[in-house]
Design a protein around this motif. Structure first.
Motif, mmCIF file in Angstrom:
data_model
loop_
_atom_site.group_PDB
_atom_site.id
_atom_site.type_symbol
_atom_site.label_atom_id
_atom_site.label_comp_id
_atom_site.label_asym_id
_atom_site.label_seq_id
_atom_site.Cartn_x
_atom_site.Cartn_y
_atom_site.Cartn_z
ATOM 1 N N TYR A 1 46.971 42.603 44.971
ATOM 2 C CA TYR A 1 45.544 42.436 45.148
ATOM 3 C C TYR A 1 44.933 41.385 46.083
ATOM 4 N N ILE A 2 45.541 40.626 46.284
ATOM 5 C CA ILE A 2 45.396 39.403 47.430
ATOM 6 C C ILE A 2 46.511 39.298 48.457
ATOM 7 N N ARG A 3 45.979 39.055 49.677
ATOM 8 C CA ARG A 3 46.979 38.873 50.737
ATOM 9 C C ARG A 3 46.303 37.971 51.549
ATOM 10 N N PHE B 1 39.164 37.985 39.952
ATOM 11 C CA PHE B 1 40.389 38.906 39.325
ATOM 12 C C PHE B 1 40.637 38.345 38.067
ATOM 13 N N TYR B 2 41.135 36.843 38.062
ATOM 14 C CA TYR B 2 41.390 36.376 36.883
ATOM 15 C C TYR B 2 40.361 36.438 35.596
ATOM 16 N N THR B 3 39.037 36.146 36.017
ATOM 17 C CA THR B 3 38.312 36.230 34.883
ATOM 18 C C THR B 3 38.101 37.491 34.481
ATOM 19 N N VAL B 4 37.754 38.461 35.351
ATOM 20 C CA VAL B 4 37.664 39.803 34.870
ATOM 21 C C VAL B 4 38.842 40.316 34.178
ATOM 22 N N LEU B 5 39.961 40.218 34.347
ATOM 23 C CA LEU B 5 41.245 40.688 33.876
ATOM 24 C C LEU B 5 41.446 39.946 32.571
ATOM 25 N N LYS B 6 41.036 38.628 32.297
ATOM 26 C CA LYS B 6 41.535 37.964 31.146
ATOM 27 C C LYS B 6 40.282 38.310 30.166
ATOM 28 N N LYS B 7 39.284 38.817 30.445
ATOM 29 C CA LYS B 7 38.291 39.229 29.508
ATOM 30 C C LYS B 7 38.540 40.559 29.107
#
Length: 109
Positions: free
Chosen positions: A83-85, A102-108
């Motif tokens: 997802y990130i490079r 990414f972290y916030t969206v996927l942890k929710k």
């Protein structure tokens, strides 16, 4: 941080962790040595992201397997997908923004 010593270990690391951050460096790279402490500090805000370090000189196949053309190269994999490079000169503000997104969206989810 996990040190990865074989190409198979990198692949297993990526597919074992939901959030796998792979840091690829070279031993004679001054930029690599200054980026790593900043990256470790940034990742303290994301406890589910696991950091794996790869010495590109020790595992030369990493360049072909992950299309790495400069050092350092930072790769974030989520559920096995990149997802990130970021490469060479890392913009930490942008990296923090992208990680948070990414972290916030996927942890929710």
């Amino acid at each position: 941080m996990v040190k990865l010593h074989q190409i198979e270990e990198i692949d297993a690391f990526i597919h074992t962790h939901e959030f796998a951050f792979v840091y690829i460096s070279q031993p004679d790279c001054s930029v690599c040595h200054s980026v790593l402490p900043k990256l470790k500090e940034l990742l303290k805000s994301y406890p589910d992201i696991v950091l794996g370090e790869v010495d590109g000189a020790e595992i030369p196949q990493v360049t072909a397997a992950y299309q790495v053309f400069s050092a350092p190269t930072l790769l974030l994999f989520i559920n096995g997908k990149e997802y990130i490079r970021e490469g060479r000169f890392v913009q930490f503000q942008k990296l923090a923004f992208d990680l948070d997104r990414f972290y916030t969206v996927l942890k929710k989810a």
